[in-house]
Design a protein around this motif. Structure first.
Motif, PDB file in Angstrom:
ATOM      1  N   LYS A 397       0.829  -1.207   0.000  1.00 16.66           N
ATOM      2  CA  LYS A 397       0.000   0.000   0.000  1.00 16.66           C
ATOM      3  C   LYS A 397       0.865   1.259   0.000  1.00 16.66           C
ATOM      4  CE  LYS A 397      -3.681  -2.449   2.433  1.00 16.66           C
ATOM      5  NZ  LYS A 397      -4.405  -2.632   3.728  1.00 16.66           N
ATOM      6  N   ALA A 398       1.990   1.223   0.716  1.00 23.77           N
ATOM      7  CA  ALA A 398       2.885   2.382   0.746  1.00 23.77           C
ATOM      8  C   ALA A 398       3.479   2.638  -0.633  1.00 23.77           C
ATOM      9  CB  ALA A 398       3.997   2.154   1.770  1.00 23.77           C
ATOM     10  N   ILE A 399       3.863   1.584  -1.339  1.00 22.79           N
ATOM     11  CA  ILE A 399       4.435   1.746  -2.677  1.00 22.79           C
ATOM     12  C   ILE A 399       3.372   2.294  -3.633  1.00 22.79           C
ATOM     13  CG2 ILE A 399       5.420   0.520  -4.643  1.00 22.79           C
ATOM     14  CD1 ILE A 399       6.767  -1.352  -2.606  1.00 22.79           C
ATOM     15  N   ALA A 400       2.151   1.778  -3.541  1.00 25.01           N
ATOM     16  CA  ALA A 400       1.071   2.292  -4.387  1.00 25.01           C
ATOM     17  C   ALA A 400       0.778   3.754  -4.072  1.00 25.01           C
ATOM     18  CB  ALA A 400      -0.183   1.444  -4.204  1.00 25.01           C
ATOM     19  N   LEU A 401       1.013   4.158  -2.837  1.00 24.36           N
ATOM     20  CA  LEU A 401       0.763   5.539  -2.432  1.00 24.36           C
ATOM     21  C   LEU A 401       1.901   6.465  -2.844  1.00 24.36           C
ATOM     22  CD1 LEU A 401      -1.642   6.813  -0.968  1.00 24.36           C
ATOM     23  CD2 LEU A 401      -0.372   6.581   1.186  1.00 24.36           C
ATOM     24  N   GLY A 402       3.052   5.891  -3.256  1.00 27.26           N
ATOM     25  CA  GLY A 402       4.115   6.737  -3.767  1.00 27.26           C
ATOM     26  C   GLY A 402       5.506   6.475  -3.250  1.00 27.26           C
ATOM     27  N   ALA A 403       5.685   5.523  -2.335  1.00 25.86           N
ATOM     28  CA  ALA A 403       7.013   5.255  -1.783  1.00 25.86           C
ATOM     29  C   ALA A 403       7.848   4.416  -2.742  1.00 25.86           C
ATOM     30  CB  ALA A 403       6.896   4.533  -0.446  1.00 25.86           C
ATOM     31  N   ASP A 404       9.149   4.624  -2.706  1.00 27.50           N
ATOM     32  CA  ASP A 404      10.071   3.765  -3.454  1.00 27.50           C
ATOM     33  C   ASP A 404      10.410   2.518  -2.647  1.00 27.50           C
ATOM     34  OD1 ASP A 404      11.174   5.301  -6.005  1.00 27.50           O
ATOM     35  OD2 ASP A 404      10.884   6.759  -4.413  1.00 27.50           O
ATOM     36  N   ALA A 405      10.523   2.680  -1.317  1.00 29.77           N
ATOM     37  CA  ALA A 405      10.840   1.565  -0.430  1.00 29.77           C
ATOM     38  C   ALA A 405      10.438   1.949   0.985  1.00 29.77           C
ATOM     39  CB  ALA A 405      12.336   1.224  -0.489  1.00 29.77           C
ATOM     40  N   VAL A 406      10.497   0.997   1.893  1.00 33.10           N
ATOM     41  CA  VAL A 406      10.152   1.264   3.287  1.00 33.10           C
ATOM     42  C   VAL A 406      11.283   0.792   4.198  1.00 33.10           C
ATOM     43  CG1 VAL A 406       7.707   0.916   2.754  1.00 33.10           C
ATOM     44  CG2 VAL A 406       9.005  -0.937   3.820  1.00 33.10           C
ATOM     45  N   TYR A 407      11.347   1.420   5.352  1.00 33.35           N
ATOM     46  CA  TYR A 407      12.217   0.988   6.448  1.00 33.35           C
ATOM     47  C   TYR A 407      11.359   0.215   7.454  1.00 33.35           C
ATOM     48  CZ  TYR A 407      16.542   3.870   5.956  1.00 33.35           C
ATOM     49  OH  TYR A 407      17.751   4.409   5.583  1.00 33.35           O
ATOM     50  N   ILE A 408      11.870  -0.883   7.978  1.00 37.79           N
ATOM     51  CA  ILE A 408      11.197  -1.562   9.089  1.00 37.79           C
ATOM     52  C   ILE A 408      12.152  -1.635  10.281  1.00 37.79           C
ATOM     53  CG2 ILE A 408       9.652  -2.898   7.628  1.00 37.79           C
ATOM     54  CD1 ILE A 408      11.456  -5.361   8.188  1.00 37.79           C
ATOM     55  N   GLY A 470      -1.807 -10.642  -8.181  1.00 38.26           N
ATOM     56  CA  GLY A 470      -3.261 -10.530  -8.122  1.00 38.26           C
ATOM     57  C   GLY A 470      -3.777  -9.249  -8.750  1.00 38.26           C
ATOM     58  N   MET A 471      -2.927  -8.229  -8.786  1.00 36.73           N
ATOM     59  CA  MET A 471      -3.307  -6.959  -9.409  1.00 36.73           C
ATOM     60  C   MET A 471      -2.964  -6.929 -10.895  1.00 36.73           C
ATOM     61  SD  MET A 471      -2.399  -4.013  -6.599  1.00 36.73           S
ATOM     62  CE  MET A 471      -1.014  -4.757  -5.745  1.00 36.73           C
ATOM     63  N   GLY A 472      -2.304  -7.992 -11.369  1.00 39.40           N
ATOM     64  CA  GLY A 472      -1.912  -8.023 -12.763  1.00 39.40           C
ATOM     65  C   GLY A 472      -0.665  -7.208 -13.043  1.00 39.40           C
ATOM     66  N   ILE A 473       0.184  -7.062 -12.031  1.00 42.44           N
ATOM     67  CA  ILE A 473       1.414  -6.272 -12.149  1.00 42.44           C
ATOM     68  C   ILE A 473       2.607  -7.198 -11.986  1.00 42.44           C
ATOM     69  CG2 ILE A 473       2.799  -4.457 -11.060  1.00 42.44           C
ATOM     70  CD1 ILE A 473       0.201  -3.136 -10.202  1.00 42.44           C
ATOM     71  N   ASN A 474       3.584  -7.105 -12.884  1.00 45.31           N
ATOM     72  CA  ASN A 474       4.735  -8.002 -12.793  1.00 45.31           C
ATOM     73  C   ASN A 474       6.028  -7.291 -12.407  1.00 45.31           C
ATOM     74  OD1 ASN A 474       5.355  -6.615 -15.100  1.00 45.31           O
ATOM     75  ND2 ASN A 474       5.376  -8.410 -16.445  1.00 45.31           N
ATOM     76  N   VAL A 476       7.519  -4.037  -9.640  1.00 45.02           N
ATOM     77  CA  VAL A 476       7.177  -3.089  -8.595  1.00 45.02           C
ATOM     78  C   VAL A 476       7.168  -1.655  -9.126  1.00 45.02           C
ATOM     79  CG1 VAL A 476       9.543  -2.696  -7.749  1.00 45.02           C
ATOM     80  CG2 VAL A 476       7.623  -2.570  -6.151  1.00 45.02           C
ATOM     81  N   GLU A 477       7.934  -1.400 -10.198  1.00 44.33           N
ATOM     82  CA  GLU A 477       7.954  -0.066 -10.808  1.00 44.33           C
ATOM     83  C   GLU A 477       6.563   0.329 -11.302  1.00 44.33           C
ATOM     84  OE1 GLU A 477      10.162   2.280 -11.083  1.00 44.33           O
ATOM     85  OE2 GLU A 477      11.880   1.256 -10.190  1.00 44.33           O
ATOM     86  N   SER A 478       5.795  -0.654 -11.765  1.00 51.34           N
ATOM     87  CA  SER A 478       4.452  -0.368 -12.283  1.00 51.34           C
ATOM     88  C   SER A 478       3.459  -0.078 -11.167  1.00 51.34           C
ATOM     89  CB  SER A 478       3.948  -1.551 -13.120  1.00 51.34           C
ATOM     90  OG  SER A 478       4.811  -1.795 -14.216  1.00 51.34           O
ATOM     91  N   LEU A 479       3.788  -0.471  -9.951  1.00 55.04           N
ATOM     92  CA  LEU A 479       2.906  -0.239  -8.814  1.00 55.04           C
ATOM     93  C   LEU A 479       3.179   1.108  -8.158  1.00 55.04           C
ATOM     94  CD1 LEU A 479       0.801  -1.295  -6.739  1.00 55.04           C
ATOM     95  CD2 LEU A 479       2.717  -2.334  -5.493  1.00 55.04           C
TER      96      LEU A 479
END
Length: 506
Positions: A397-408, A470-474, A476-479
């Motif tokens: 969800k963070a990537i779809a919202l605009g993030a390139d990556a996340v820190y955990i 499941g979203m039809g995306i292969n 991560v750049e497309s997401l």
């Protein structure tokens, strides 16, 4: 004379089943908070609930299953304004006269907006992709991207005429947050570094310098330059793959750092370049940064020191005007902007600051991504977000919202065994993570911790691929930044507008 804390009640009750207890004293040896005690005269173990922090070490390791930890049953008279937590905090301060401290992230029942966003899924018109049988790309590059790319001569396939700045290559868009040696044990620091190398991502030293045992993993580490400048020299800057300027963090925006002198032993002293036994204090501000222009000078000083071979990141807390701040940071020359939300963890923070300052990372991310796009500079820096990422769905969800990556951070500590007792600042972590006590640190086996961290990231990576398929995306750049794949549930029109997503059903 020791004052009796007669108004502060226990948070937990330790129950021992005498029919099961075999008086083995495992609980006595395992508890760093002196909850359990063996009486040689009566030849039995008793428990003092007053000092229990709810870490469950004793209950987990009890061979007879005789111990149960429960929340204290005593409730205060119901009062919507003066809750039990408010009363306990007031009693504690009335008796101590000090600032209330807490570890880990914000536990307040504010909305978790990730839980109010749902992902899209392919059906008839856009077939889904099976990640087990078809290629699925999670490869992510962090760093400044050019406005346009010249592919060069056709006779040189794969060659680029456009010069691209230094990039961090991630096999999965998840990195380990900044956690300094000192706030966590060396075993924990080594496990994070090893796991980062094994899964093809990056760890972060935090502001505690780079211990000699972690330098071999420098190719998968990011080093921090914080206001205290602990351990910072040219060798430190060049030992890792990227440099991060820490301006703020989500758990304590606008607040500096503090490692008590009793934790500063010889190893921490040499790593942080400070005398043994002295407090390591990071001031709230960088005393050479009072404007975007000052920040630009430091960014380019670090680039000069690393011969422009490493991306420079700037980490800030998610605050009310974060979009404008991020825009200034990008224009100042940062290659990566890291934003830490108000649910970000910490070893120690003033409780009132942790619980009441900052904004949710969801809103900060949406605002920053939108602002950078509107100004036409989104490609000039990658955006990394942190602060309360609990599972792979949050990452997608963070990537779809605009993030390139996340820190955990917290999720990584939980994978190593953390039970979120939120007493990191005491240095008595029974799981050997947030402590420097040699008797406690040896409880964390770095080999086992590494394997658990690797398993966590691998598990998340598989789930990310499943959701993308499941979203039809292969890829991560497309997401990335594709908010059409998000829909809001139980959100107000204003919240939907800030997030830049539609309501479910639209």
């Amino acid at each position: 004379m020791v004052k009796k804390k007669w108004l502060v009640q226990s948070d937990f009750v330790v129950e021992r089943d005498p029919a099961k207890c075999i008086q083995c004293e495992v609980c006595v040896r395992q508890c760093a908070n002196d909850v359990h005690e063996y009486d040689p005269d009566d030849k039995c173990v008793s428990s003092n609930s007053a000092t229990c922090v709810g870490c469950h070490r004793c209950a987990t390791l009890c061979p007879a299953g005789a111990i149960t930890i429960r929340n204290a049953p005593n409730d205060f008279r119901p009062n919507s304004s003066w809750t039990g937590e408010m009363l306990r905090d007031a009693y504690k301060q009335a008796e101590s006269g000090g600032v209330l401290l807490s570890g880990m992230g914000n536990p307040q029942p504010y909305p978790v907006y990730w839980d109010h966003m749902l992902l899209n899924a392919s059906q008839v018109t856009n077939p889904s992709i099976d990640p087990l049988r078809e290629p699925m790309e999670l490869l992510t590059y962090l760093g400044r991207k050019p406005d346009k790319v010249d592919l060069g001569r056709l006779s040189e396939p794969g060659g680029l005429a456009t010069k691209i700045g230094p990039q961090l290559e991630l096999q999965v868009p998840v990195m380990f947050s900044a956690m300094s040696y000192g706030s966590i044990s060396l075993h924990a620091s080594i496990a994070l570094a090893r796991a980062a190398k094994e899964v093809g991502t990056f760890g972060n030293t935090g502001e505690g310098g780079l211990h000699k045992d972690i330098r071999p993993y420098g190719g998968n580490m990011i080093v921090q330059v914080a206001s205290g400048r602990f351990g910072v020299d040219v060798d430190y800057l060049n030992a890792a793959s990227a440099v991060e300027i820490k301006i703020g963090q989500g758990a304590k925006p606008g607040i500096g750092g503090h490692l008590p002198g009793e934790k500063v032993d010889g190893a921490i002293s040499s790593t942080r370049m400070i005398p043994v036994g002295t407090d390591a204090i990071s001031p709230a501000p960088h005393h050479d940064i009072y404007s975007i222009e000052d920040l630009r000078q430091l960014i380019y000083a670090l680039k000069e020191a690393t011969r422009y071979r490493k991306p420079v990141s700037v980490k800030i807390a998610a605050v009310h005007n974060v979009a404008a701040i991020a825009s200034g940071i990008v224009r100042a020359g940062a290659d990566i902007v890291a934003i830490d939300g108000y649910r970000g963890g910490t070893g120690a923070a003033p409780t009132m600051i942790r619980n009441n300052v900052g904004i949710p990372i969801e809103f900060a991310l949406a605002s920053v991504d939108q602002r950078l796009r509107e100004e036409g500079i989104r490609n000039q820096a990658s955006v990394v977000v942190a602060g309360g990422f609990r599972c792979s769905a949050d990452v997608v969800k963070a990537i779809a919202l605009g993030a390139d990556a996340v820190y955990i951070g917290t999720a990584a500590l939980v994978a190593m065994g953390c039970h979120l007792c939120q007493k990191c600042y005491t240095g008595k972590c029974n799981w050997g993570i947030a402590t420097q006590d040699p008797l406690l640190t040896k409880r964390l086996n770095p080999n086992i911790a590494t394997r658990r961290l690797v398993n966590l990231v691998h598990g998340w990576a598989h789930e990310i691929k499943e959701m993308m398929g499941g979203m039809g995306i292969n890829a991560v750049e497309s997401l990335r930044g594709n908010r059409e794949h998000l829909r809001g549930v139980s959100l107000t029109d204003r919240e939907l507008k800030v997030l830049g997503i539609k309501a479910a059903g639209e």
